[in-house]
Design a protein around this motif. Structure first.
Motif, short mmCIF file in Angstrom:
data_model
loop_
_atom_site.label_atom_id
_atom_site.label_comp_id
_atom_site.label_asym_id
_atom_site.label_seq_id
_atom_site.Cartn_x
_atom_site.Cartn_y
_atom_site.Cartn_z
N UNK A 170 0.80 -1.11 0.16
CA UNK A 170 0.12 0.07 0.09
C UNK A 170 0.83 1.34 0.15
N UNK A 171 0.16 2.33 -0.03
CA UNK A 171 0.85 3.50 -0.25
C UNK A 171 1.84 3.84 1.02
N UNK A 172 1.36 3.62 2.23
CA UNK A 172 2.00 3.63 3.47
C UNK A 172 3.54 3.08 3.59
N UNK A 173 3.41 1.71 2.98
CA UNK A 173 4.26 0.81 3.01
C UNK A 173 5.39 1.31 1.94
N UNK A 175 5.70 4.50 1.17
CA UNK A 175 6.64 5.59 1.74
C UNK A 175 7.59 5.24 2.79
N UNK A 176 7.37 4.00 3.30
CA UNK A 176 8.31 3.58 4.58
C UNK A 176 9.50 2.89 3.61
N UNK A 177 9.04 2.57 2.50
CA UNK A 177 10.33 1.58 1.88
C UNK A 177 11.09 2.78 1.14
N UNK A 178 10.60 4.06 0.84
CA UNK A 178 11.35 5.04 -0.08
C UNK A 178 10.86 5.00 -1.35
N UNK A 179 9.94 4.19 -1.83
CA UNK A 179 9.32 4.01 -3.13
C UNK A 179 8.80 5.31 -3.58
N UNK A 180 8.04 5.93 -2.76
CA UNK A 180 7.33 7.21 -2.89
C UNK A 180 8.00 8.38 -1.79
#
Length: 260
Positions: A170-173, A175-180
């Motif tokens: 999902x989007x928050x994951x 974000x946590x990964x640095x993908x977004x």
């Protein structure tokens, strides 16, 4: 320029390109890839355009993947040609474009859709976005740069897991990964993208072009990124933008970059 599968609109130096195949969840086919190339090339050629946003139509999908019906019957040779042409025409083309490209991921970004987002210079996402590379569930691997760009962005281990499991995050994951870089609501996605684009557009387009080249050099096989940085840094000193930027700083005024 008239398109069938995308919409392209330019306002105040910002071009917004919307993939517009809502009945196919904006899936990428050959025609859409070609139209995206043409629209991006035109925007990059336009000296008045200082930033580009790519997004999808509707609220469900950025790009839900490639149009599988186009290549389900391909043999080995055709498969290799498909990947090579797509990378050259669109994905590598975006990555090396001199105009900054922001992906505004407004829903599903799967397979070729995530690869498209990863080819952009950075990504922001709506909170309903889902991302993944499900290709191995079809008996194939990502072919538009996914096996290369995903590890660069999230690390080898996470990329291996995402690709091997064909899973979605999902989007928050993401974000946590640095993908977004950012996650926001669906309603605020484009306004946020435009706000970031406007910050970019206040700076020297010549220097930004040089920065893109230097940053990308770090990921090129056999290229010393530090040497490219030194070269591009030096070239900036010969530009009108450098003269304007330094003069404005010393004169305590806002710079008005000519873009040369």
């Amino acid at each position: 320029m008239n398109f069938e599968n995308i919409l392209s609109q330019t306002n105040n130096g910002l071009t917004t390109i919307t993939i517009n195949r809502p009945t196919k969840l904006n899936a990428l086919n050959k025609a859409t890839i070609s139209e995206l190339h043409d629209a991006l090339e035109a925007a990059d050629y336009d000296k008045n355009v200082k930033a580009i946003i790519i997004t999808g139509s509707g609220e469900k999908a950025f790009v839900a993947g490639a149009d599988i019906s186009e290549f389900a019957h391909f043999d080995v040779n055709n498969g290799q040609k498909l990947a090579a042409l797509g990378q050259e025409l669109l994905f590598n083309f975006i990555e090396n474009l001199s105009t900054p490209v922001i992906a505004a991921v407004n829903g599903f970004a799967l397979g070729g859709g995530l690869e498209l987002a990863m080819a952009c210079h950075f990504r922001i996402a709506s909170d309903n976005a889902k991302m993944g590379l499900p290709e191995v569930s079809l008996g194939v691997i990502p072919g538009y740069g996914g096996t290369q760009r995903l590890p660069q962005l999230v690390g080898k281990g996470r990329a291996m897991e995402l690709i091997m499991t064909a899973g979605m995050i999902d989007a928050n994951t993401a974000l946590n990964y640095g993908l977004v870089n950012h996650v926001t609501t669906q309603e605020e996605l484009l306004p946020l993208a435009e706000s970031i684009a406007n910050k970019i557009m206040r700076n020297s387009s010549v220097a930004i072009k040089a920065a893109i080249k230097a940053i990308n050099a770090n990921y090129e096989e056999g290229v010393n990124g530090y040497n490219v940085e030194v070269e591009q840094f030096g070239k900036c000193f010969g530009t009108d933008d450098f003269k304007e930027g330094t003069s404005a700083f010393l004169e305590k005024r806002k710079a008005n970059f000519p873009g040369e």
